[in-house]
Design a protein around this motif. Structure first.
Motif, short mmCIF file in Angstrom:
data_model
loop_
_atom_site.label_atom_id
_atom_site.label_comp_id
_atom_site.label_asym_id
_atom_site.label_seq_id
_atom_site.Cartn_x
_atom_site.Cartn_y
_atom_site.Cartn_z
N ASP A 118 -18.73 2.33 10.58
CA ASP A 118 -17.91 2.22 11.78
C ASP A 118 -17.04 0.96 11.74
OD1 ASP A 118 -18.83 4.57 12.84
OD2 ASP A 118 -20.39 3.65 14.06
N GLY A 119 -17.45 -0.02 10.92
CA GLY A 119 -16.66 -1.24 10.79
C GLY A 119 -15.51 -1.12 9.80
N GLY A 120 -15.43 0.02 9.13
CA GLY A 120 -14.31 0.25 8.22
C GLY A 120 -14.67 0.47 6.77
N ALA A 121 -15.97 0.37 6.42
CA ALA A 121 -16.36 0.62 5.03
C ALA A 121 -16.15 2.10 4.69
CB ALA A 121 -17.82 0.24 4.80
N ASP A 122 -15.63 2.36 3.50
CA ASP A 122 -15.44 3.75 3.08
C ASP A 122 -16.71 4.32 2.46
OD1 ASP A 122 -12.27 4.37 3.19
OD2 ASP A 122 -12.62 2.26 2.75
N LEU A 123 -17.58 3.43 2.00
CA LEU A 123 -18.86 3.85 1.42
C LEU A 123 -19.82 2.68 1.51
CD1 LEU A 123 -20.26 6.21 -0.07
CD2 LEU A 123 -19.54 5.16 -2.21
N PHE A 124 -21.09 2.95 1.82
CA PHE A 124 -22.12 1.92 1.95
C PHE A 124 -23.27 2.32 1.04
CE2 PHE A 124 -25.09 -0.99 3.55
CZ PHE A 124 -24.48 -1.86 4.45
N LEU A 125 -23.55 1.49 0.03
CA LEU A 125 -24.56 1.80 -0.96
C LEU A 125 -25.71 0.80 -0.94
CD1 LEU A 125 -22.22 2.47 -4.02
CD2 LEU A 125 -23.23 4.19 -2.53
#
Length: 250
Positions: A118-125
């Motif tokens: 929701d903060g703008g990351a396109d992917l969180f790994l």
């Protein structure tokens, strides 16, 4: 060389051959809080003919991005999430606002992942991530964005008008305020109108497209969409024992 390392080595050889056919690689900037991982990642990606530059100071990265915009940014999160959240917010409000960002975290629960998306990351790994795996994720994100550009024309579903390029949703001329993860899910449901999928299948399809979202988050976001969208309960149907179906009365 054990079986796992041999398999990764073989995969990297295949990727390298593909890269030679494709020509020059992408320009990637890496921002890290704790020294060590970025150098290893940079070396691995450079072997795939990507152009990589590492930074320890966000201001330096933003300054460089303003002069020479990268194709992608990788943000390594250390032991605390405050630093990553601050840098992600700064990146998405500065000269690199339109650049896709992948966050790699040592530790992260579902709430932190949702906050990152929701903060703008396109992917969180979750780290650690092998170079081969990261390389695949990078190209999944790039393919998704290129595909979104190709499909950037507006979508319509009943009273809804969706502008994918601007991440905006309107109903009867009134804009609806959605979180980024809610918009991602709504766009996916509309593009797959009539299909029945459960939350695990939806999460799996989003992951293939480079957009990480857990089955639990899918369920939460579907409930939110039902409340926020006019007539949302009659658009997103529950097929008991099977899953969800997005369908608008014609």
């Amino acid at each position: 060389m054990d079986t796992a390392h041999r398999r990764e080595w073989e995969e990297r050889k295949i990727l390298s051959r593909d890269k030679e056919k494709e020509g020059a690689g992408m320009k990637i900037y890496i921002l890290e809080q704790e020294e060590g991982l970025a150098a290893m990642t940079a070396y691995g990606l450079e072997t795939e003919r990507e152009s990589v530059e590492t930074f320890r100071e966000p201001d330096r990265l933003e300054e460089k991005a303003e002069q020479d915009t990268p194709d992608l940014i990788i943000l390594y999160e250390g032991s605390g999430d405050a630093w990553a959240g601050e840098q992600l917010g700064s990146l998405k409000s500065g000269p690199a606002a339109s650049v896709p960002v992948i966050v790699i975290a040592k530790e992260a629960d579902e709430r932190e992942i949702v906050r990152g998306l929701d903060g703008g990351a396109d992917l969180f790994l979750h780290g650690p991530v092998s170079v081969v795996e990261l390389y695949a994720y990078i190209h999944a994100v790039v393919r998704r964005i290129e595909g979104a550009d190709a499909k950037s024309g507006e979508l319509r579903a009943g009273s809804l008008r969706i502008l994918p390029e601007h991440h905006q949703v309107f109903a009867g001329g009134q804009e609806i305020d959605l979180l980024p993860s809610e918009f991602i899910l709504l766009e996916f449901l509309i593009r797959n109108e009539g299909c029945v999928m459960d939350n695990r299948q939806i999460a799996g399809e989003l992951k293939k497209d480079g957009r990480g979202m857990s089955p639990g988050t899918v369920k939460i976001r579907i409930n939110a969409l039902r409340k926020k969208l006019p007539d949302g309960k009659n658009m997103i149907h529950t097929v008991r024992g099977v899953g969800y179906r997005f369908e608008v009365e014609k």
